[in-house]
Write a protein that holds these residues in place. Structure first.
Motif, PDB file in Angstrom:
ATOM      1  N   LEU A 175       3.154  -7.925  -2.203  1.00  0.00           N
ATOM      2  CA  LEU A 175       1.672  -7.245  -2.528  1.00  0.00           C
ATOM      3  C   LEU A 175       0.888  -7.020  -3.058  1.00  0.00           C
ATOM      4  O   LEU A 175       1.024  -7.499  -4.216  1.00  0.00           O
ATOM      5  N   PRO A 176      -0.001  -7.297  -2.302  1.00  0.00           N
ATOM      6  CA  PRO A 176      -1.734  -7.806  -3.491  1.00  0.00           C
ATOM      7  C   PRO A 176      -1.801  -6.429  -4.522  1.00  0.00           C
ATOM      8  O   PRO A 176      -1.789  -6.486  -5.124  1.00  0.00           O
ATOM      9  N   PHE A 177      -1.284  -5.515  -3.687  1.00  0.00           N
ATOM     10  CA  PHE A 177      -1.895  -4.202  -4.599  1.00  0.00           C
ATOM     11  C   PHE A 177      -0.729  -4.403  -5.433  1.00  0.00           C
ATOM     12  O   PHE A 177      -0.846  -3.529  -6.992  1.00  0.00           O
ATOM     13  N   GLU A 178       0.386  -4.394  -5.814  1.00  0.00           N
ATOM     14  CA  GLU A 178       1.134  -4.155  -6.948  1.00  0.00           C
ATOM     15  C   GLU A 178       0.737  -5.452  -7.543  1.00  0.00           C
ATOM     16  O   GLU A 178       1.062  -5.332  -8.984  1.00  0.00           O
ATOM     17  N   ALA A 179       0.288  -6.535  -8.261  1.00  0.00           N
ATOM     18  CA  ALA A 179      -0.200  -7.497  -8.612  1.00  0.00           C
ATOM     19  C   ALA A 179      -1.540  -7.037  -9.362  1.00  0.00           C
ATOM     20  O   ALA A 179      -1.400  -6.860 -10.966  1.00  0.00           O
ATOM     21  N   MET A 180      -3.013  -6.162  -9.227  1.00  0.00           N
ATOM     22  CA  MET A 180      -3.828  -5.425  -9.904  1.00  0.00           C
ATOM     23  C   MET A 180      -3.093  -4.223 -10.261  1.00  0.00           C
ATOM     24  O   MET A 180      -3.727  -4.068 -11.314  1.00  0.00           O
ATOM     25  N   PHE A 181      -1.601  -3.564  -9.944  1.00  0.00           N
ATOM     26  CA  PHE A 181      -0.959  -2.309 -10.827  1.00  0.00           C
ATOM     27  C   PHE A 181      -0.703  -2.552 -12.188  1.00  0.00           C
ATOM     28  O   PHE A 181      -0.766  -2.362 -12.563  1.00  0.00           O
ATOM     29  N   TYR A 182       0.262  -4.370 -11.489  1.00  0.00           N
ATOM     30  CA  TYR A 182       0.977  -4.563 -12.987  1.00  0.00           C
ATOM     31  C   TYR A 182      -0.467  -4.997 -14.007  1.00  0.00           C
ATOM     32  O   TYR A 182       0.196  -5.098 -15.602  1.00  0.00           O
ATOM     33  N   ARG A 183      -1.389  -5.678 -14.199  1.00  0.00           N
ATOM     34  CA  ARG A 183      -2.329  -6.519 -14.892  1.00  0.00           C
ATOM     35  C   ARG A 183      -3.123  -4.886 -15.515  1.00  0.00           C
ATOM     36  O   ARG A 183      -3.079  -5.213 -15.945  1.00  0.00           O
ATOM     37  N   ARG A 184      -3.148  -3.965 -14.363  1.00  0.00           N
ATOM     38  CA  ARG A 184      -3.250  -2.548 -15.380  1.00  0.00           C
ATOM     39  C   ARG A 184      -2.906  -2.059 -16.624  1.00  0.00           C
ATOM     40  O   ARG A 184      -3.132  -1.810 -16.945  1.00  0.00           O
ATOM     41  N   HIS A 185      -1.443  -2.529 -15.972  1.00  0.00           N
ATOM     42  CA  HIS A 185      -0.330  -2.693 -17.276  1.00  0.00           C
ATOM     43  C   HIS A 185      -0.639  -3.395 -18.071  1.00  0.00           C
ATOM     44  O   HIS A 185       0.318  -3.284 -18.965  1.00  0.00           O
ATOM     45  N   LYS A 186      -1.030  -4.404 -18.464  1.00  0.00           N
ATOM     46  CA  LYS A 186      -0.960  -5.218 -19.401  1.00  0.00           C
ATOM     47  C   LYS A 186       0.518  -6.125 -19.261  1.00  0.00           C
ATOM     48  O   LYS A 186       1.043  -6.697 -19.932  1.00  0.00           O
ATOM     49  N   VAL A 187       1.703  -5.826 -17.705  1.00  0.00           N
ATOM     50  CA  VAL A 187       2.345  -6.667 -16.942  1.00  0.00           C
ATOM     51  C   VAL A 187       2.094  -8.135 -17.499  1.00  0.00           C
ATOM     52  O   VAL A 187       1.630  -8.513 -15.656  1.00  0.00           O
ATOM     53  N   PRO A 188       2.700  -9.003 -17.508  1.00  0.00           N
ATOM     54  CA  PRO A 188       2.201 -10.969 -17.323  1.00  0.00           C
ATOM     55  C   PRO A 188       3.373 -10.640 -15.446  1.00  0.00           C
ATOM     56  O   PRO A 188       4.178 -10.323 -15.083  1.00  0.00           O
ATOM     57  N   VAL A 189       2.054 -11.246 -14.585  1.00  0.00           N
ATOM     58  CA  VAL A 189       2.657 -11.250 -13.501  1.00  0.00           C
ATOM     59  C   VAL A 189       1.385 -12.293 -12.174  1.00  0.00           C
ATOM     60  O   VAL A 189       0.529 -12.644 -12.585  1.00  0.00           O
ATOM     61  N   THR A 190       2.149 -12.682 -11.371  1.00  0.00           N
ATOM     62  CA  THR A 190       1.663 -13.815 -10.390  1.00  0.00           C
ATOM     63  C   THR A 190       2.060 -12.597  -8.657  1.00  0.00           C
ATOM     64  O   THR A 190       3.300 -12.869  -8.482  1.00  0.00           O
ATOM     65  N   PHE A 191       0.852 -12.650  -8.068  1.00  0.00           N
ATOM     66  CA  PHE A 191       1.325 -12.706  -6.532  1.00  0.00           C
ATOM     67  C   PHE A 191       2.101 -13.542  -5.882  1.00  0.00           C
ATOM     68  O   PHE A 191       1.147 -14.300  -5.897  1.00  0.00           O
ATOM     69  N   VAL A 192       3.298 -13.918  -5.566  1.00  0.00           N
ATOM     70  CA  VAL A 192       3.533 -14.840  -4.786  1.00  0.00           C
ATOM     71  C   VAL A 192       3.220 -14.837  -3.762  1.00  0.00           C
ATOM     72  O   VAL A 192       3.779 -15.909  -3.019  1.00  0.00           O
ATOM     73  N   GLY A 193       2.501 -13.832  -2.722  1.00  0.00           N
ATOM     74  CA  GLY A 193       2.751 -13.564  -1.597  1.00  0.00           C
ATOM     75  C   GLY A 193       4.098 -13.127  -0.762  1.00  0.00           C
ATOM     76  O   GLY A 193       5.338 -13.448  -1.262  1.00  0.00           O
ATOM     77  N   HIS A 194       3.963 -12.879   0.256  1.00  0.00           N
ATOM     78  CA  HIS A 194       5.519 -12.298   1.260  1.00  0.00           C
ATOM     79  C   HIS A 194       6.132 -12.994   1.440  1.00  0.00           C
ATOM     80  O   HIS A 194       5.689 -13.843   2.205  1.00  0.00           O
ATOM     81  N   PRO A 195       7.568 -13.284   1.697  1.00  0.00           N
ATOM     82  CA  PRO A 195       8.721 -14.202   1.420  1.00  0.00           C
ATOM     83  C   PRO A 195       9.027 -14.219   3.321  1.00  0.00           C
ATOM     84  O   PRO A 195       8.986 -14.864   3.863  1.00  0.00           O
TER      85      PRO A 195
END
Length: 375
Positions: free
Chosen positions: A144-164
């Motif tokens: 989900l797109p807003f999840e990537a923003m959440f993790y980046r804000r907390h400095k967790v390595p993250v990739t938004f891969v799209g929804h399966p």
């Protein structure tokens, strides 16, 4: 050098479905990859060796977890032994935080890289758990797109891969064809993919169906029976209503219900997003034990429980939660929708717009690339 060994843990029906797609994508890239873990039928069919049957683990609500503790303990024992003996090159965890956080703690201790796919909804409640994920996980792959923003804000390595789901559900070619108003209305009942969930929600849905049929006697009802749910349970709950409601039980993939339904009553979960991608107006039903609800209500930080509603930032799918999910309220909500074809079409159009915010198809392929880069 040995073939890559990857352990995958998916504890619920939706996770098993996504894990099966991942297994396919991994084998396309690396034909000799060895896959094993906690899974159910879909992943087994893709050649994932089953260590624990995921159907024995899934629960709904906070307090309901306690009843499953002995089963979870036995599963953890098997998982730990496998992590020690097999020493996989990568551990992929799919959602299911009740088990997967414990597994991650152990895997981290023995030096196994961890890729977490499909984030637990920590952005919705108990947000402090992001610190645990930051400490344990090598990479987050979110859908989900807003999840990537959440993790980046907390400095967790993250990739938004799209929804399966975008790989499985085609774009609707003619939105005007969704919700065809010809013929008697057909309403799909989707009571969930867990035994407890079905036992709780299906009786309420059937009582609501009886009230709807009093006002609209031409209405037909379909009951979806997930592959992860005992057919005997669905039959036992449904049998008293079969003749009076012109009821049909539809086993297997939920798409069979989508194809025939003008409107859906659905348990909260991934299936409500599937319904949105099909453009089918849906009423979301959510009920857990009073204690689970009381605890959850204090902890939840988001306005909606439906994924499509969260993505849109507004209520596209009506949500009836706990006491509001009474047969009378459900029936009243459904009647107001089926009595207004123009409203149904507007709802369908709005739901189909959600797809545009979910990225592009190919989530499983992108995830497989990340996984193999971590091996």
């Amino acid at each position: 050098m040995h073939a890559p060994r990857i352990m995958i843990i998916a504890g619920e029906a939706s996770g098993d479905m996504h894990g099966a797609k991942l297994a396919q994508a991994l084998r396309r890239r690396c034909g000799d990859v060895e896959l094993f873990g906690v899974c159910s039928n879909a992943m087994k069919e893709q050649g994932v060796r089953q260590l624990v049957d995921a159907k024995t683990l899934s629960v709904v609500g906070i307090t309901e977890v306690f009843a499953k503790l002995p089963v979870i303990y036995r599963a953890m024992k098997t998982i730990k032994q496998t992590l020690r003996d097999m020493a996989p090159d990568l551990l992929i965890l799919i959602d299911f935080p009740d088990l997967n956080f414990r597994v991650a703690e152990y895997a981290k201790k023995i030096g196994i890289p961890i890729l977490y796919y499909i984030s637990p909804q920590i952005w919705a409640w108990r947000q402090g758990r992001v610190r645990t994920l930051k400490r344990l996980v090598d990479h987050m792959a979110v859908i989900l797109p807003f999840e990537a923003m959440f993790y980046r804000r907390h400095k967790v390595p993250v990739t938004f891969v799209g929804h399966p789901l975008l790989d499985r559900i085609p774009m609707i070619a003619d939105p005007q064809a969704v919700g065809d108003i010809d013929g008697p209305p057909v309403i799909g009942l989707l009571p969930g993919s867990r035994q407890k969930e079905v036992a709780t929600l299906l009786p309420v849905m059937l009582e609501a169906a009886a009230l709807i049929r009093k006002k609209r006697p031409e209405t037909r009802f379909l009951v979806s029976c997930s592959q992860s749910v005992d057919r005997d349970l669905v039959s036992a709950v449904s049998d008293p209503y079969m003749k009076a409601l012109n009821l049909t039980i539809v086993p297997g993939p939920v798409d069979r219900v989508f194809e025939q339904s003008r409107l859906l009553l659905a348990a909260s979960g991934t299936v409500t997003l599937e319904a949105a991608l099909h453009g089918i107006p849906t009423v979301i039903i959510y009920k857990v034990s009073p204690l689970s609800y009381a605890i959850g209500k204090r902890l939840i930080k988001v306005k909606y429980i439906g994924i499509a509603n969260l993505i849109a930032g507004k209520q596209l799918q009506p949500e009836l939660i706990q006491e509001d999910a009474s047969p009378e309220n459900i029936a009243r909500t459904v009647r107001s929708m089926i009595d207004d074809p123009a409203l149904l079409q507007r709802m369908s159009d709005d739901l189909l717009d959600v797809r545009k915010r979910l990225g592009k198809p190919g989530a499983s392929d992108r995830l497989a690339s990340i996984a193999l880069s971590l091996v």
